[in-house]
Design a protein around this motif. Sequence first.
Motif, PDB file in Angstrom:
ATOM      1  N   LEU A 184       0.826  -1.206   0.000  1.00 34.22           N
ATOM      2  CA  LEU A 184       0.000   0.000   0.000  1.00 34.22           C
ATOM      3  C   LEU A 184       0.862   1.259   0.000  1.00 34.22           C
ATOM      4  O   LEU A 184       0.556   2.238  -0.687  1.00 34.22           O
ATOM      5  CB  LEU A 184      -0.915   0.022   1.225  1.00 34.22           C
ATOM      6  N   MET A 185       1.944   1.231   0.764  1.00 35.33           N
ATOM      7  CA  MET A 185       2.843   2.374   0.809  1.00 35.33           C
ATOM      8  C   MET A 185       3.472   2.629  -0.559  1.00 35.33           C
ATOM      9  O   MET A 185       3.546   3.773  -1.034  1.00 35.33           O
ATOM     10  CB  MET A 185       3.929   2.148   1.860  1.00 35.33           C
ATOM     11  N   ASP A 186       3.917   1.557  -1.222  1.00 31.71           N
ATOM     12  CA  ASP A 186       4.508   1.692  -2.555  1.00 31.71           C
ATOM     13  C   ASP A 186       3.494   2.238  -3.549  1.00 31.71           C
ATOM     14  O   ASP A 186       3.821   3.085  -4.388  1.00 31.71           O
ATOM     15  CB  ASP A 186       5.032   0.339  -3.042  1.00 31.71           C
ATOM     16  N   ARG A 187       2.263   1.744  -3.455  1.00 31.72           N
ATOM     17  CA  ARG A 187       1.212   2.183  -4.368  1.00 31.72           C
ATOM     18  C   ARG A 187       0.934   3.676  -4.221  1.00 31.72           C
ATOM     19  O   ARG A 187       0.533   4.346  -5.178  1.00 31.72           O
ATOM     20  CB  ARG A 187      -0.061   1.385  -4.102  1.00 31.72           C
ATOM     21  N   ASN A 188       1.171   4.199  -3.019  1.00 32.75           N
ATOM     22  CA  ASN A 188       0.920   5.612  -2.753  1.00 32.75           C
ATOM     23  C   ASN A 188       2.197   6.451  -2.763  1.00 32.75           C
ATOM     24  O   ASN A 188       2.218   7.566  -2.232  1.00 32.75           O
ATOM     25  CB  ASN A 188       0.194   5.760  -1.414  1.00 32.75           C
ATOM     26  N   GLY A 189       3.236   5.902  -3.363  1.00 33.54           N
ATOM     27  CA  GLY A 189       4.468   6.657  -3.537  1.00 33.54           C
ATOM     28  C   GLY A 189       5.121   7.089  -2.244  1.00 33.54           C
ATOM     29  O   GLY A 189       5.790   8.122  -2.192  1.00 33.54           O
ATOM     30  N   ILE A 192       2.416   8.676   3.550  1.00 29.44           N
ATOM     31  CA  ILE A 192       1.849   7.978   4.702  1.00 29.44           C
ATOM     32  C   ILE A 192       0.348   8.242   4.843  1.00 29.44           C
ATOM     33  O   ILE A 192      -0.433   7.319   5.094  1.00 29.44           O
ATOM     34  CB  ILE A 192       2.592   8.373   5.989  1.00 29.44           C
ATOM     35  N   ASP A 193      -0.071   9.481   4.687  1.00 28.76           N
ATOM     36  CA  ASP A 193      -1.491   9.804   4.833  1.00 28.76           C
ATOM     37  C   ASP A 193      -2.337   9.070   3.802  1.00 28.76           C
ATOM     38  O   ASP A 193      -3.423   8.560   4.117  1.00 28.76           O
ATOM     39  CB  ASP A 193      -1.708  11.309   4.713  1.00 28.76           C
ATOM     40  N   ALA A 194      -1.837   9.000   2.568  1.00 32.52           N
ATOM     41  CA  ALA A 194      -2.577   8.306   1.516  1.00 32.52           C
ATOM     42  C   ALA A 194      -2.629   6.805   1.790  1.00 32.52           C
ATOM     43  O   ALA A 194      -3.658   6.148   1.549  1.00 32.52           O
ATOM     44  CB  ALA A 194      -1.933   8.578   0.152  1.00 32.52           C
ATOM     45  N   MET A 195      -1.528   6.256   2.306  1.00 32.04           N
ATOM     46  CA  MET A 195      -1.512   4.836   2.656  1.00 32.04           C
ATOM     47  C   MET A 195      -2.543   4.540   3.737  1.00 32.04           C
ATOM     48  O   MET A 195      -3.287   3.550   3.657  1.00 32.04           O
ATOM     49  CB  MET A 195      -0.114   4.427   3.121  1.00 32.04           C
ATOM     50  N   ILE A 196      -2.609   5.399   4.759  1.00 34.96           N
ATOM     51  CA  ILE A 196      -3.577   5.188   5.833  1.00 34.96           C
ATOM     52  C   ILE A 196      -5.012   5.270   5.303  1.00 34.96           C
ATOM     53  O   ILE A 196      -5.875   4.470   5.687  1.00 34.96           O
ATOM     54  CB  ILE A 196      -3.349   6.220   6.959  1.00 34.96           C
ATOM     55  N   ALA A 197      -5.251   6.200   4.411  1.00 31.68           N
ATOM     56  CA  ALA A 197      -6.594   6.338   3.818  1.00 31.68           C
ATOM     57  C   ALA A 197      -6.962   5.080   3.061  1.00 31.68           C
ATOM     58  O   ALA A 197      -8.102   4.601   3.154  1.00 31.68           O
ATOM     59  CB  ALA A 197      -6.639   7.549   2.895  1.00 31.68           C
TER      60      ALA A 197
END
Length: 203
Positions: A184-189, A192-197
Motif C-alpha cells: 500500500l505504501m509503494d502504491r501511494n508513492g 503515509i497519509d494516503a496509505m492510511i486512507a
Amino acid sequence: MRNKFSFSRRGFLGLSLASTAGLMMPERIWALTTSAARTLVEGLVADLYDVINSGRAEDRMYRDFEGFLDRYADMPIIAQSVMGVDWRRASSGQRSAFVSAFKTYISRKYGSRFRDLVGGQIEVTDARAIRNFFEVRSLARLRGESPFEVIWLVSDGSGAPRVFNIIIEGINLTTTEREEVGALMDRNGGNIDAMIADLRNAS
C-alpha cells in the motif's frame, strides 16, 4: 489438495492477533510470569470463542473484535512493527491514525472469517520465558483441518500483559501484514497519509 498454510489458518492468524526478526521488543519483562502469560492466552481463547459463537450480526462482531484486540493485543507495538521503517518518519498524529486504521482493517479482514473457527478448539499446551518475552504454545483443531500449532508471543513491556505476535507453522502476523502495508505504501508513492486512507478501505 489445500495449501499447507490454508485460508483457515490465515483467518486464525489474524483473528487471534513473527518470527521476531526486525520486531521492536520491550526492554524488560516487568512483573509478568510464565503462569500469567499462559492465563492471558487461555482467557483470550475463551473470549474469542464467545465472540465467534455469539450469533451476532457480522457488523456487531467486527466491533466486538476491535474491543477484543484492545484487551488482548499490543496494537501499538504490532502496528509499529508492521509499518516498519516508515514508522520513524511518521508524525505522532500519523502513528495514532495508523494504529486505529490498522486495528479496523484487521477486524474487517479476518472478522469476516469467524465462521471458519466455529466448532473448533484451541488448547494451550505450554509456556516459557524467552529472553525478554514469553512464548505460549497451543494446538488448534479446526473443522476439516489437521491439527496445527499456534505460538503466541506475550510481553508486558507496554505496561500490561498483551500478545504482540502470533506464529503459525512458521508464518507470522507481523511479516504477513508488513508485506500488505508495504505494498500500500509503494502504491501511494511513500505518502503515509494516503496509505492510511487506503488502509481504512482495505479488507
